[in-house]
Design a protein around this motif. Structure first.
Motif: not given
Length: 342
Positions: A45, A66, A78, A82-83, A102
């Motif tokens: 994260s 991330l 995000l 990224q997700i 996140v």
């Protein structure tokens, strides 16, 4: 700073579909892995989780963070890509409560090997002012019994807006700034990686032991270096150092609480004037990822010095070190100077 920018569930679900094929393009770590598909795809994260994953995973993992260098983690939003990358991961390491976006995305991802670092140690409540008690020589089992409310506190904390750290009813998530707690987390991460990738379990165990050894050495350096000081009080813009203060018998005075960009009230500024004089504080600390304006204003008004105390939420060119260990050593030097270590 808007700390309530949560991604709606529907948006997360849609973004997962959009981003499923995007992992190979989302980071230099994955690009470096290239066609080497035998590496464990790890998503971290933010920096403290990335550091653990890289050090413990070693050559067997390809780690994607991330949170890009220089981005304040609490502000993270995000992208669909990224997700999608989260859903494609073999293993996800995060710290619940730091980054609401996140937390939501991971909940929707369906990844089997998902580890919340907050469950690997005990969380406590820390306000703007934290008085320290030296736990440096306590048995961790005894310490865990004393603060064995982690699950309850953590669940209560996570039901809020995702950023009530240190306030009433909320748990302080900055566990990585206490080397002892960070070592506890490292041990848990090591065990979870052994289960996720048993073929390389021996290496994960070896790497974990090496890192824990470094963290124990760091803890000893802090214990020794902060044992005899002219004052025990330090002032900081970001009240991220509650666990550190508690571990080494110090008192943290936060200008405006845990939120690094919150504005202090006039009453709090006046209170800090009094505290600085009474406790013989010498320095107002600011950090590398947030504005130093408030710290410099307070220092000017009180005649105090300013300095950097890095909460290690990310490593940049401005960081006083190349990694967690080096920056923590720089933080120790800064504290020794500010507190008048003998």
């Amino acid at each position: 700073m808007n700390v309530r920018r949560l991604i709606p569930t529907t948006a997360v679900a849609g973004a997962v579909v959009l981003g499923l094929t995007a992992l190979s393009a989302c980071s230099t770590s994955d690009a470096a892995d290239g066609g080497n598909g035998d590496k464990l795809k790890v998503t971290a994260s933010f920096y403290p989780m990335q550091f653990l994953a890289e050090r413990i995973g070693g050559e067997h993992v390809a780690v994607t963070s991330l949170t890009k260098p220089g981005v304040e983690p609490h502000d993270l939003e995000l992208t669909p890509r990224q997700i999608g990358s989260i859903s494609e991961s073999d293993y996800v390491l995060y710290l619940k409560g730091i980054q609401p976006a996140v937390d939501d995305a991971i909940k929707q991802s369906g990844v089997k090997n998902t580890v919340d670092a907050a469950t690997l140690t005990t969380l406590e409540n820390h306000g703007a002012e934290v008085s320290g008690h030296d736990h440096g020589h306590e048995g961790e089992e005894e310490h865990a019994d004393e603060h064995g409310h982690e699950e309850e506190a953590h669940e209560e904390h996570s039901e809020g807006d995702g950023h009530n750290h240190g306030e009433e009813g909320g748990a302080d998530p900055h566990i990585w700034l206490d080397p002892v707690k960070y070592a506890e987390v490292a041990k848990g991460v090591g065990k979870s990686l052994e289960k996720a990738d048993p073929d390389h379990a021996a290496d994960y165990k070896k790497n974990t032991e090496a890192l824990v050894g470094e963290l124990n050495k760091l803890n000893t350096a802090y214990e020794t270096g902060l044992k005899n000081t002219a004052t025990k009080t330090f002032i900081t813009t970001h009240s991220a150092f509650g666990y550190l203060a508690e571990r080494y018998g110090l008192t943290q005075q936060g200008i405006a609480g845990i939120d690094p960009e919150a504005e202090p009230t006039p009453a709090r500024i006046q209170e800090l004037h009094t505290v600085a004089e009474k406790e013989k504080a010498t320095t107002v600390f600011f950090e590398t990822l947030a504005s130093d304006r408030t710290a410099k204003t307070l220092a000017k008004d009180t005649g105090l010095k300013t300095g950097v105390l890095d909460p290690l939420e990310g490593i940049t060119k401005k960081s006083q070190g190349a990694d967690y260990i080096e920056v923590m050593e720089s933080n120790l030097t800064a504290l020794q100077k500010a507190l008048g270590a003998k």
